[in-house]
Structures are given as structure tokens and as C-alpha cells.
Scaffold this motif. Structure first.
Motif, PDB file in Angstrom:
ATOM      1  N   LEU A 158      -5.643 -12.980  -0.711  1.00  0.00           N
ATOM      2  CA  LEU A 158      -4.858 -13.614   0.350  1.00  0.00           C
ATOM      3  C   LEU A 158      -3.469 -12.991   0.463  1.00  0.00           C
ATOM      4  N   GLU A 159      -2.876 -12.655  -0.687  1.00  0.00           N
ATOM      5  CA  GLU A 159      -1.553 -12.024  -0.671  1.00  0.00           C
ATOM      6  C   GLU A 159      -1.638 -10.617  -0.091  1.00  0.00           C
ATOM      7  N   VAL A 160      -2.663  -9.857  -0.470  1.00  0.00           N
ATOM      8  CA  VAL A 160      -2.853  -8.516   0.097  1.00  0.00           C
ATOM      9  C   VAL A 160      -3.049  -8.621   1.605  1.00  0.00           C
ATOM     10  N   LEU A 161      -3.829  -9.588   2.032  1.00  0.00           N
ATOM     11  CA  LEU A 161      -4.083  -9.786   3.460  1.00  0.00           C
ATOM     12  C   LEU A 161      -2.782 -10.086   4.201  1.00  0.00           C
ATOM     13  N   ARG A 162      -1.935 -10.922   3.605  1.00  0.00           N
ATOM     14  CA  ARG A 162      -0.649 -11.271   4.228  1.00  0.00           C
ATOM     15  C   ARG A 162       0.245 -10.040   4.356  1.00  0.00           C
ATOM     16  N   LEU A 163       0.354  -9.264   3.277  1.00  0.00           N
ATOM     17  CA  LEU A 163       1.215  -8.076   3.304  1.00  0.00           C
ATOM     18  C   LEU A 163       0.681  -7.018   4.259  1.00  0.00           C
ATOM     19  N   LEU A 164      -0.632  -6.892   4.318  1.00  0.00           N
ATOM     20  CA  LEU A 164      -1.249  -5.892   5.187  1.00  0.00           C
ATOM     21  C   LEU A 164      -1.095  -6.258   6.663  1.00  0.00           C
ATOM     22  N   CYS A 165      -1.327  -7.527   6.978  1.00  0.00           N
ATOM     23  CA  CYS A 165      -1.351  -7.934   8.384  1.00  0.00           C
ATOM     24  C   CYS A 165       0.000  -8.423   8.898  1.00  0.00           C
ATOM     25  N   GLN A 166       0.682  -9.253   8.142  1.00  0.00           N
ATOM     26  CA  GLN A 166       1.947  -9.806   8.610  1.00  0.00           C
ATOM     27  C   GLN A 166       3.103  -8.831   8.428  1.00  0.00           C
ATOM     28  N   ASN A 167       3.062  -8.051   7.333  1.00  0.00           N
ATOM     29  CA  ASN A 167       4.151  -7.119   7.058  1.00  0.00           C
ATOM     30  C   ASN A 167       3.817  -5.679   7.427  1.00  0.00           C
ATOM     31  N   SER A 168       2.560  -5.446   7.869  1.00  0.00           N
ATOM     32  CA  SER A 168       2.105  -4.103   8.281  1.00  0.00           C
ATOM     33  C   SER A 168       2.332  -3.057   7.189  1.00  0.00           C
ATOM     34  N   MET A 169       2.077  -3.453   5.937  1.00  0.00           N
ATOM     35  CA  MET A 169       2.315  -2.553   4.817  1.00  0.00           C
ATOM     36  C   MET A 169       1.063  -1.731   4.498  1.00  0.00           C
ATOM     37  N   LYS A 170       1.289  -0.503   4.053  1.00  0.00           N
ATOM     38  CA  LYS A 170       0.212   0.368   3.619  1.00  0.00           C
ATOM     39  C   LYS A 170      -0.178   0.029   2.174  1.00  0.00           C
ATOM     40  N   ASP A 171      -1.328   0.581   1.748  1.00  0.00           N
ATOM     41  CA  ASP A 171      -1.841   0.264   0.411  1.00  0.00           C
ATOM     42  C   ASP A 171      -0.832   0.581  -0.693  1.00  0.00           C
ATOM     43  N   LYS A 172      -0.205   1.758  -0.600  1.00  0.00           N
ATOM     44  CA  LYS A 172       0.737   2.158  -1.644  1.00  0.00           C
ATOM     45  C   LYS A 172       1.920   1.204  -1.718  1.00  0.00           C
ATOM     46  N   ALA A 173       2.426   0.780  -0.561  1.00  0.00           N
ATOM     47  CA  ALA A 173       3.555  -0.160  -0.535  1.00  0.00           C
ATOM     48  C   ALA A 173       3.142  -1.522  -1.077  1.00  0.00           C
ATOM     49  N   ILE A 174       1.925  -1.937  -0.752  1.00  0.00           N
ATOM     50  CA  ILE A 174       1.421  -3.223  -1.269  1.00  0.00           C
ATOM     51  C   ILE A 174       1.295  -3.157  -2.781  1.00  0.00           C
ATOM     52  N   ALA A 175       0.805  -2.032  -3.291  1.00  0.00           N
ATOM     53  CA  ALA A 175       0.666  -1.862  -4.737  1.00  0.00           C
ATOM     54  C   ALA A 175       2.029  -1.975  -5.426  1.00  0.00           C
ATOM     55  N   GLN A 176       3.046  -1.352  -4.845  1.00  0.00           N
ATOM     56  CA  GLN A 176       4.389  -1.421  -5.419  1.00  0.00           C
ATOM     57  C   GLN A 176       4.943  -2.838  -5.333  1.00  0.00           C
ATOM     58  N   GLU A 177       4.712  -3.498  -4.215  1.00  0.00           N
ATOM     59  CA  GLU A 177       5.208  -4.861  -4.024  1.00  0.00           C
ATOM     60  C   GLU A 177       4.581  -5.832  -5.019  1.00  0.00           C
ATOM     61  N   MET A 178       3.282  -5.650  -5.289  1.00  0.00           N
ATOM     62  CA  MET A 178       2.558  -6.580  -6.165  1.00  0.00           C
ATOM     63  C   MET A 178       2.487  -6.096  -7.604  1.00  0.00           C
ATOM     64  N   ASN A 179       3.092  -4.909  -7.858  1.00  0.00           N
ATOM     65  CA  ASN A 179       3.094  -4.334  -9.212  1.00  0.00           C
ATOM     66  C   ASN A 179       1.669  -4.146  -9.736  1.00  0.00           C
ATOM     67  N   LEU A 180       0.819  -3.598  -8.874  1.00  0.00           N
ATOM     68  CA  LEU A 180      -0.565  -3.309  -9.227  1.00  0.00           C
ATOM     69  C   LEU A 180      -0.850  -1.842  -8.919  1.00  0.00           C
ATOM     70  N   SER A 181      -1.971  -1.338  -9.452  1.00  0.00           N
ATOM     71  CA  SER A 181      -2.329   0.051  -9.189  1.00  0.00           C
ATOM     72  C   SER A 181      -2.825   0.211  -7.756  1.00  0.00           C
ATOM     73  N   LEU A 182      -2.707   1.433  -7.251  1.00  0.00           N
ATOM     74  CA  LEU A 182      -3.183   1.717  -5.896  1.00  0.00           C
ATOM     75  C   LEU A 182      -4.686   1.465  -5.797  1.00  0.00           C
ATOM     76  N   LYS A 183      -5.435   1.845  -6.820  1.00  0.00           N
ATOM     77  CA  LYS A 183      -6.887   1.638  -6.806  1.00  0.00           C
ATOM     78  C   LYS A 183      -7.223   0.151  -6.731  1.00  0.00           C
ATOM     79  N   THR A 184      -6.464  -0.668  -7.435  1.00  0.00           N
ATOM     80  CA  THR A 184      -6.701  -2.114  -7.401  1.00  0.00           C
ATOM     81  C   THR A 184      -6.526  -2.645  -5.980  1.00  0.00           C
ATOM     82  N   ILE A 185      -5.495  -2.197  -5.299  1.00  0.00           N
ATOM     83  CA  ILE A 185      -5.251  -2.647  -3.925  1.00  0.00           C
ATOM     84  C   ILE A 185      -6.330  -2.126  -2.995  1.00  0.00           C
ATOM     85  N   GLN A 186      -6.720  -0.872  -3.167  1.00  0.00           N
ATOM     86  CA  GLN A 186      -7.775  -0.303  -2.325  1.00  0.00           C
ATOM     87  C   GLN A 186      -9.089  -1.057  -2.493  1.00  0.00           C
TER      88      GLN A 186
END
Length: 229
Positions: A163-191
Motif C-alpha cells: 500500500l505504501e509503494v502504491l501511494r508513493l508510485l501513484c500519488q507522488n509519481s516516484m520511480k522504483d529507485k526513489a521509492i527504494a530510497q524513501e522506504m530504505n529497501l533494496s531496489l529489487k524488493t521494490i521491483q
């Protein structure tokens, strides 16, 4: 419950593939194909689901290939032990990569919600498919993907992370790498999380060439009132 120690061991050992199959010839053939996929891997066969649980408790396993149906004393095929095995594994090994290799996947319906919370790869492949589909399913599971027949998705729920990834992706228009940095997770985890979202919201079948999957994902989330834009 799976521990951090389990993960550290898994990273330091050659991968172990666990085959749960009561037909020796099928199990042997599956092992041959898995070893071709990764020559450094060790393939272990368990002919019963209780034996597989014991094996999981002894060593880290990179992938479990599970046949739901096993023969009974009366010569019939039963999914009872297979479902009981999965129920325990989904609790005790939440990050285990799992490939369900069966011709009767409908038995999985009661486990839909538990599967939707599983953190590891979870892929269902029919035994009626060609061997190529089996190997593709193995790779998807090892990559942490979620892949199931559409009939099994009705009761899927989104995790808090999704749900948090969905919010950042859709409401904040963030890319996977930015979401990974925001959530302190790996890029693969976000992908993988985005891929799980596509399956859970039933848009993974769309053609990437004609429809933007990210736009479709957000539109479906809005339609289901998971987001307010």
C-alpha cells in the motif's frame, strides 16, 4: 519462525532445491532440469510433506518445488497433506521461494489470503504445461515473483508495504529507485513489490507495448478505492 540466521546461512551456501514429489521418476526429472538451470545447486527429494518439513528445519533452502497431490494407502490422490504443509510453511518460512507444480491448483483457494502476504516468490505451474513453463516458473520463484492463475486471486489483500509503494508510485509519481530510497529497501524488493501489485490488482496480463502498466496499476487502485488522487 524463520530467522535472520537462516538468511545468512543461505547466502553462504550453494543453493539447495527441495523437491516434494512422491513419484520417483518425476522427482528425478525435476532435479535434472533444476541442476541444468544451476549446476552449483544441490537437489534434495522428499517423498512426503512431513519429510519436507523436517528437511526445511535442517538447512536453508533456496526453492521448494511442491506437488500438492500425493498417493494414499487406497491408491487415490489427496491434497490434504500438501495443503497442511503449505499452511505451516507460509507461517514458519515467510520468505521461502515456492513453486507449486500440480495439475489441481484449485486446492489453493482457501490459502489465497496467506499467499497474498507471502514475502518470497510464489509461483503456480500446471503439470500439463511444457517443461519450458516449469523452468520459467522456477526462475520467477527464485526472483521473488508472484505468478498464479487468475482464478486464485479473488481473496488477495495488499500488505502495508504494498500500500505504501502504491501511494508513493501513484500519488507522488516516484520511480522504483526513489521509492527504494524513501522506504530504505533494496531496489529489487521494490521491483518485486510492484510486480506483486500488478498480479494482485489483476493487470499483469496487459500488453506493455499498448498500455503503461504503471498507469493501469494506479487507475485500478483508484477504481478499487485503494487510493484517492
Amino acid at each position: 519462525m524463520l530467522t535472520t540466521h537462516y538468511f545468512s546461512l543461505m547466502e553462504s551456501y550453494s543453493p539447495v532445491f527441495l523437491i516434494i514429489e512422491d513419484h520417483p521418476e518425476v522427482a528425478h526429472n525435476n532435479c535434472l532440469f533444476l541442476e541444468q538451470l544451476n549446476p552449483e545447486a544441490t537437489c534434495t527429494i522428499a517423498t512426503t510433506h512431513p519429510a519436507a518439513l523436517e528437511r526445511l528445519s535442517l538447512e536453508p533452502v533456496a526453492l521448494a518445488v511442491v506437488d500438492l497431490l500425493v498417493g494414499t494407502l487406497t491408491g487415490e490422490q489427496s491434497a490434504h497433506n500438501g495443503i497442511a504443509f503449505l499452511e505451516q510453511v507460509l507461517v514458519d518460512y515467510p520468505s521461502l521461494n515456492i513453486l507449486i507444480y500440480t495439475s489441481e491448483y484449485s486446492y489453493l483457494r482457501p490459502l489465497s489470503q496467506r499467499i497474498s502476504h507471502h514475502q518470497g516468490g510464489f509461483v503456480v505451474v500446471s503439470k500439463l504445461e511444457r517443461r519450458k513453463a516449469f523452468l520459467e516458473g522456477v526462475q520467477q520463484a527464485l526472483d521473488g515473483k508472484l505468478s498464479l492463475p487468475r482464478e486464485l486471486r479473488q481473496d488477495f489483500v495488499l500488505t502495508e508495504r504494498e500500500l505504501e509503494v502504491l501511494r508513493l508510485l501513484c500519488q507522488n509519481s516516484m520511480k522504483d529507485k526513489a521509492i527504494a530510497q524513501e522506504m530504505n529497501l533494496s531496489l529489487k524488493t521494490i521491483q518485486n513489490c510492484v510486480q506483486h501489485l500488478k498480479v494482485k490488482l489483476d493487470i499483469d496480463y496487459l500488453d506493455d507495448q499498448t498500455t503503461s502498466p504503471r498507469v493501469a496499476l494506479c487507475m485500478e487502485a483508484i477504481r478499487r478505492r485503494l487510493l484517492m488522487l
